[in-house]
Design an enzyme around this catalytic site. Sequence first.
Site, PDB file in Angstrom:
ATOM      1  N   VAL A 125      -3.115  -1.739  -8.862  1.00  0.00           N
ATOM      2  CA  VAL A 125      -2.832  -1.952  -7.450  1.00  0.00           C
ATOM      3  C   VAL A 125      -4.153  -1.921  -6.699  1.00  0.00           C
ATOM      4  CG1 VAL A 125      -1.554  -1.141  -5.435  1.00  0.00           C
ATOM      5  CG2 VAL A 125      -0.621  -0.776  -7.737  1.00  0.00           C
ATOM      6  N   CYS A 126      -4.375  -2.930  -5.863  1.00  0.00           N
ATOM      7  CA  CYS A 126      -5.535  -2.950  -4.980  1.00  0.00           C
ATOM      8  C   CYS A 126      -6.826  -2.836  -5.800  1.00  0.00           C
ATOM      9  CB  CYS A 126      -5.396  -1.838  -3.945  1.00  0.00           C
ATOM     10  SG  CYS A 126      -6.472  -1.976  -2.512  1.00  0.00           S
TER      11      CYS A 126
END
Length: 338
Positions: A125-126
């Site tokens: 994520v990210c």
Amino acid sequence: MPQPSPPPPPRPASRRRDPAARTVVMLAFEGARLLDVTGPLEVFSVAARLGGRYEIRLCSPDGRPVTTASGARLAVDTDVPELSAHPLDTVLVPGAEELAQGRFPPGLLDAVRALAARSRRVASVCAGAFALAGAGLLDGRRATTHWRHTATLAARHPTLTVDPDALYVRDGDLFTSAGVCAGIDLALALVEADEGPDLAREVARDLVVFMQRPGGQSQFSVPARTPRPRHDALRALLDAIAADPAADHSNPALAARAGLSARHLTRLFRAHTGTTPAGYVEAVRLEAAQTLLANGETATATARRTGIGTDESLRRLFLRRLGVTPSAYRARFHTTIR
């Protein structure tokens, strides 16, 4: 008389393992972004409550609690050595600003490698993509990350092909997603792949989020990600295109409206927007079509109202730019927001 020493605290009950359940592991670490951790975990937790076969584990490299970037402290239920002794299904790695700066908490990269070696698939994520890349998992792969860090990721890992605008990218058994909330989109996509669209749609309803933005969808709207041009005539054209995508925005029509030659207009568009007039118009029309379909409009009406033209033109555009058909896109979005 001496007081008896207090009894030791009770040992936690051993966790019963469901052999049919998919073990989903979130690897938390010092400085991780809180929503990167909790957003995807909530998706899988709700999916399990609604009938999905998931066992969810929150771990840290050494089993100690971690303090997230927001200051919230997370207690984990296990460590990496304990988990890496068992087959795993999904490993999730959240992001942190420090990762994009090349600073990794002690043991993080080794933990990623150990868990990845035991799992069916790995997702970030990210800025968690920097941890996957730092662990050597993304060499020669396609990936994405938060828009602010895509150039840094590409420069630091030249064998990696970075998609700077996708919400999430799949390359085989590796998944990477853009900033923060895109982790929820990715988690919903993983649930859909595991359990089918009906359960994923129920999870999205429960969380009151869209089901689910296709991975190829842009991280930002066209006007929001286009720098505001200093050229007055070009600025007026961009406003007119956004206000009425279905109007005649052919190159000759735009050039005549701006009082410029078609060739000079194309040069201005490339210099100020990075694309051609036709490319910009197509992007705006695609976004308008996405909005109409999400609001329940038919494909035929959407094609007409956006200036795309026919159903077949709409279908080809969606497949080329988003990887889904208009009907599939409408089913995902319209069902969720009803």
